[in-house]
Design an enzyme around this catalytic site. Structure first.
Site, PDB file in Angstrom:
ATOM      1  N   CYS A   1      34.324  35.686  31.650  1.00  0.00           N
ATOM      2  CA  CYS A   1      33.507  36.314  32.626  1.00  0.00           C
ATOM      3  C   CYS A   1      32.085  35.317  32.387  1.00  0.00           C
ATOM      4  O   CYS A   1      31.658  36.067  32.128  1.00  0.00           O
ATOM      5  CB  CYS A   1      33.521  37.646  32.289  1.00  0.00           C
ATOM      6  SG  CYS A   1      32.577  38.726  33.862  1.00  0.00           S
TER       7      CYS A   1
ATOM      8  N   GLU B   1      47.145  38.556  54.620  1.00  0.00           N
ATOM      9  CA  GLU B   1      46.632  39.321  54.483  1.00  0.00           C
ATOM     10  C   GLU B   1      47.850  40.632  54.161  1.00  0.00           C
ATOM     11  O   GLU B   1      47.719  41.336  53.421  1.00  0.00           O
ATOM     12  CB  GLU B   1      45.681  39.392  55.101  1.00  0.00           C
ATOM     13  CG  GLU B   1      44.373  38.982  55.170  1.00  0.00           C
ATOM     14  CD  GLU B   1      43.508  39.036  53.462  1.00  0.00           C
ATOM     15  OE1 GLU B   1      43.885  39.969  52.254  1.00  0.00           O
ATOM     16  OE2 GLU B   1      42.846  37.776  53.026  1.00  0.00           O
TER      17      GLU B   1
ATOM     18  N   CYS C   1      27.198  42.771  32.224  1.00  0.00           N
ATOM     19  CA  CYS C   1      28.459  43.819  33.417  1.00  0.00           C
ATOM     20  C   CYS C   1      28.398  45.551  32.143  1.00  0.00           C
ATOM     21  O   CYS C   1      28.091  45.348  31.200  1.00  0.00           O
ATOM     22  CB  CYS C   1      30.219  43.625  32.674  1.00  0.00           C
ATOM     23  SG  CYS C   1      31.167  44.812  33.036  1.00  0.00           S
TER      24      CYS C   1
ATOM     25  N   CYS D   1      39.075  40.070  35.875  1.00  0.00           N
ATOM     26  CA  CYS D   1      38.699  41.221  35.363  1.00  0.00           C
ATOM     27  C   CYS D   1      39.821  41.747  36.255  1.00  0.00           C
ATOM     28  O   CYS D   1      40.179  42.831  36.212  1.00  0.00           O
ATOM     29  CB  CYS D   1      37.564  41.723  35.983  1.00  0.00           C
ATOM     30  SG  CYS D   1      36.977  43.124  35.823  1.00  0.00           S
TER      31      CYS D   1
END
Length: 309
Positions: A214, A49, A220, A204
DNA sequence: GACGCGTGGAT
DNA sequence: TATCCAAGCGT
């Protein structure tokens, strides 16, 4: 990957939630990234991370493997000099991250029995761990049900939920926006967060979203509105050539590439364009603790000359 | 909340 | 070639 959709229970009223679609989609389509493998430790997740902050996945994979092999636990890294840490960080960029990770490893080793904390507040108290990283570690390493909001998630929510082309500036409300999207099941919640990030990273995307691929196209909000262009504030373009960032990068590259301390002349040679700027940047590196001055006038990476703390 | 902070691939 | 952009953080 490629597992069959394991009966993610729909909401009690029978409606299909976003998570009902995205969790199975993630299980079928997620990239096989090394830090996502089940044997990865919480320390491995934390290291990934930090490395992934503002740095693309492709450039992190190999350094991450080498890092975990060399320093498999926080205490191992904590015992190394900062100079070793900065050289191992290499050209990942933003080397202050490496210094903060070093400090975080020392705190984990000293104060937390060498165990990466699972509590968001405790994680946020560690150097270099902020709102995003604390929740990413809590969710992905410890399976907690907490919203994990990065730039990808904010973009997906902006489009799918709010119907806007871009996310705009980060805000405190982002966490609540995502929290309501998480399924009740704790384990599925972490997967949902990973799915939102994955969707933003691979489908996206910021430029040229692949809406045909998608899984939530039919729900959406941005799509329903005809994909209107972004009418909010435009981000300022990043400049690079001639900036202090470039000069600092050059100076640090000299230090990293040398086997030990270097002369002031060697650093001066790294940026001849503007001696004043070079001096100012070297000073800022000293302030940041990325470089240390020696008594003989040379300069070194921190901890390199054996002058411990 | 705006700004500064590295590096390099993609378009 | 120039610009955009990438799993943020600390001040």
């Amino acid at each position: 990957m490629g597992t069959t959709t394991s009966a993610t229970t729909a909401a009690t009223d029978g409606a299909t939630t976003l998570a009902d679609v995205l969790v199975p989609w993630f299980r079928a389509h997620a990239r096989d990234l090394p830090w996502r493998r089940p044997e990865t430790t919480a320390w491995g997740v934390l290291v990934s991370e930090i490395m992934l902050q503002q740095t693309p996945v492709a450039r992190v994979e190999e350094p991450w493997r080498a890092w975990l092999e060399r320093w498999p636990r926080p205490s191992a890294m904590a015992a190394a000099p900062a100079s070793d840490v900065l050289r191992a960080w290499g050209k990942l960029g933003y080397p202050r991250r490496a210094l903060r990770l070093h400090a975080a490893a020392q705190a984990i080793a000293a104060d937390h029995d060498d165990v990466v904390p699972a509590d968001v507040e405790t994680l946020e108290s560690l150097p270099g761990i902020g709102t995003y990283t604390a929740r990413a570690v809590a969710a992905f390493a410890h399976g907690q049900r907490v919203p994990v909001v990065d730039t990808n998630v904010r973009r997906v929510v902006a489009r799918a939920v709010h119907g806007d082309a871009e996310a705009g500036a980060a805000a405190a409300r982002d966490l609540a926006d995502v929290e309501v999207l998480l399924p009740r099941e704790t384990t599925d919640a972490a997967t949902m967060s990973a799915a939102l990030m994955e969707l933003g990273a691979t489908v996206c995307v910021a430029r040229g979203p692949r809406c045909a691929d998608c899984p939530i196209l039919d729900r959406c909000a941005w799509q329903h509105r005809g994909r209107p262009a972004w009418d909010g504030p435009v981000r300022k373009a990043q400049t690079w050539a001639g900036t202090d960032r470039q000069v600092r990068g050059r100076l640090l590259d000299v230090l990293r590439g040398a086997p030990g301390p270097v002369t002031a002349a060697a650093l001066e040679a790294a940026w001849l364009t503007d001696p004043g700027q070079r001096a100012r940047c070297l000073d800022s590196l000293l302030v940041d603790g990325l470089v240390e001055p020696l008594a003989d006038g040379r300069f070194a990476l921190p901890g390199e000359a054996g002058d411990v703390g």
